[in-house]
Motif scaffolding. Sequence first.
Motif, PDB file in Angstrom:
ATOM      1  N   MET A   1       0.729  -1.489   0.059  1.00 55.58           N
ATOM      2  CA  MET A   1      -0.045  -0.098   0.040  1.00 55.58           C
ATOM      3  C   MET A   1       0.962   1.307  -0.119  1.00 55.58           C
ATOM      4  O   MET A   1       1.911   1.212   0.395  1.00 55.58           O
ATOM      5  N   THR A   2       0.348   2.251  -0.678  1.00 59.27           N
ATOM      6  CA  THR A   2       1.006   3.520  -0.608  1.00 59.27           C
ATOM      7  C   THR A   2       0.661   4.413   0.519  1.00 59.27           C
ATOM      8  O   THR A   2      -0.385   3.917   1.187  1.00 59.27           O
ATOM      9  N   ALA A   3       1.260   5.489   0.918  1.00 55.08           N
ATOM     10  CA  ALA A   3       1.049   6.243   2.186  1.00 55.08           C
ATOM     11  C   ALA A   3      -0.530   6.755   1.861  1.00 55.08           C
ATOM     12  O   ALA A   3      -1.170   7.124   0.837  1.00 55.08           O
ATOM     13  N   LEU A   4      -1.317   6.835   3.132  1.00 57.68           N
ATOM     14  CA  LEU A   4      -2.489   6.998   3.133  1.00 57.68           C
ATOM     15  C   LEU A   4      -2.710   8.559   3.314  1.00 57.68           C
ATOM     16  O   LEU A   4      -2.024   9.283   3.738  1.00 57.68           O
ATOM     17  N   ARG A   5      -3.985   8.953   2.748  1.00 61.20           N
ATOM     18  CA  ARG A   5      -4.196  10.508   2.706  1.00 61.20           C
ATOM     19  C   ARG A   5      -5.078  10.710   3.945  1.00 61.20           C
ATOM     20  O   ARG A   5      -6.126  10.271   3.973  1.00 61.20           O
ATOM     21  N   ILE A   6      -4.385  10.945   5.153  1.00 63.37           N
ATOM     22  CA  ILE A   6      -5.188  11.172   6.230  1.00 63.37           C
ATOM     23  C   ILE A   6      -4.572  12.293   6.944  1.00 63.37           C
ATOM     24  O   ILE A   6      -3.460  12.968   6.911  1.00 63.37           O
ATOM     25  N   ASP A   7      -5.401  12.949   8.134  1.00 65.51           N
ATOM     26  CA  ASP A   7      -4.929  14.026   8.847  1.00 65.51           C
ATOM     27  C   ASP A   7      -4.805  13.484  10.212  1.00 65.51           C
ATOM     28  O   ASP A   7      -4.492  14.603  11.073  1.00 65.51           O
ATOM     29  N   ALA A   8      -5.211  12.450  10.640  1.00 68.68           N
ATOM     30  CA  ALA A   8      -5.306  12.111  12.005  1.00 68.68           C
ATOM     31  C   ALA A   8      -5.297  10.681  12.172  1.00 68.68           C
ATOM     32  O   ALA A   8      -5.690   9.867  11.331  1.00 68.68           O
ATOM     33  N   VAL A   9      -4.772   9.990  13.404  1.00 63.49           N
ATOM     34  CA  VAL A   9      -5.089   8.772  13.659  1.00 63.49           C
ATOM     35  C   VAL A   9      -5.683   8.612  14.855  1.00 63.49           C
ATOM     36  O   VAL A   9      -5.439   9.181  15.803  1.00 63.49           O
ATOM     37  N   VAL A  10      -6.598   7.542  15.250  1.00 66.49           N
ATOM     38  CA  VAL A  10      -7.315   7.072  16.210  1.00 66.49           C
ATOM     39  C   VAL A  10      -7.276   5.968  16.566  1.00 66.49           C
ATOM     40  O   VAL A  10      -7.532   4.914  15.782  1.00 66.49           O
ATOM     41  N   GLY A 106       4.110  15.300  12.590  1.00 65.87           N
ATOM     42  CA  GLY A 106       3.202  16.242  12.857  1.00 65.87           C
ATOM     43  C   GLY A 106       1.713  15.767  12.686  1.00 65.87           C
ATOM     44  O   GLY A 106       0.970  16.623  12.500  1.00 65.87           O
ATOM     45  N   MET A 107       1.535  14.395  13.081  1.00 68.45           N
ATOM     46  CA  MET A 107       0.286  13.842  13.009  1.00 68.45           C
ATOM     47  C   MET A 107      -0.539  13.720  14.250  1.00 68.45           C
ATOM     48  O   MET A 107      -0.092  13.374  15.256  1.00 68.45           O
ATOM     49  N   ALA A 108      -1.764  14.389  13.971  1.00 64.74           N
ATOM     50  CA  ALA A 108      -2.785  14.374  15.476  1.00 64.74           C
ATOM     51  C   ALA A 108      -3.113  13.085  15.936  1.00 64.74           C
ATOM     52  O   ALA A 108      -3.253  12.152  14.894  1.00 64.74           O
ATOM     53  N   ARG A 109      -3.361  12.684  17.245  1.00 64.97           N
ATOM     54  CA  ARG A 109      -3.838  11.485  17.294  1.00 64.97           C
ATOM     55  C   ARG A 109      -4.722  11.298  18.570  1.00 64.97           C
ATOM     56  O   ARG A 109      -4.505  12.324  19.490  1.00 64.97           O
TER      57      ARG A 109
END
Length: 221
Positions: A1-10, A106-109
């Motif tokens: 898989m390629t890098a995901l298009r996300i702004d945060a991890v839960v 710098g990913m919100a979580r």
Amino acid sequence: MTALRIDAVVFDMDGLLLDTESLAMRGLAQAATEMGLDAPEEFCHAMIGVPTDHCRILVAERFGPDFPADDFLAAASQQMGALIDAGSLQLKPGVPELLDHLDGVGMARAVATSSSRAKAHHHLRRTGILGRFDAVVTRDDVARGKPHPDLFLRAAQVLGRRPERCLALEDSYNGVRAAHAAGMQVIMVPDLLPPTTEVRETCLLIATDLHAVQPLISRPA
């Protein structure tokens, strides 16, 4: 898989960040033995990823409506607490490395857990990672637990991110269902429960551990 298009991890907590599910199963088995109950593995596994209010229903279905479900669950919780106090609570593989990676990009979580606020904060603090999340959303914060989407929707709201731009990491069937219902991208990292056909069709990926998730997360666009 390629890098995901996300702004945060839960993150889920039990069985995903923390190796608590095996301790919970031992606690249930010990409580059942003390009370002279037949509590087979499949019964205990049915309570993985399930909030306490629904666990009461599962206990009543097995042992009858007049059975003291709260006493049984309290005894199991005490047994689990003794194991934790004895030093048995550990992080799951890849947790520190993934959190370090999220810091670097710098990913919100956030954490979205079926556990109570007191239990979540206690466990996360004991393992030294409580302060590494922007938010901790618990069963105390929402009207409905998993498999309803409330926990994940609340986590996205607190983080200020759209659910579809969040990646949910889960180990349980109800957790996967809840995150999917919230509109999040979902990866399952199995703990005690093997992936089912339903889960495989729902998730982006079935990952062996959190080390396998790290390469999929890059800096938010």
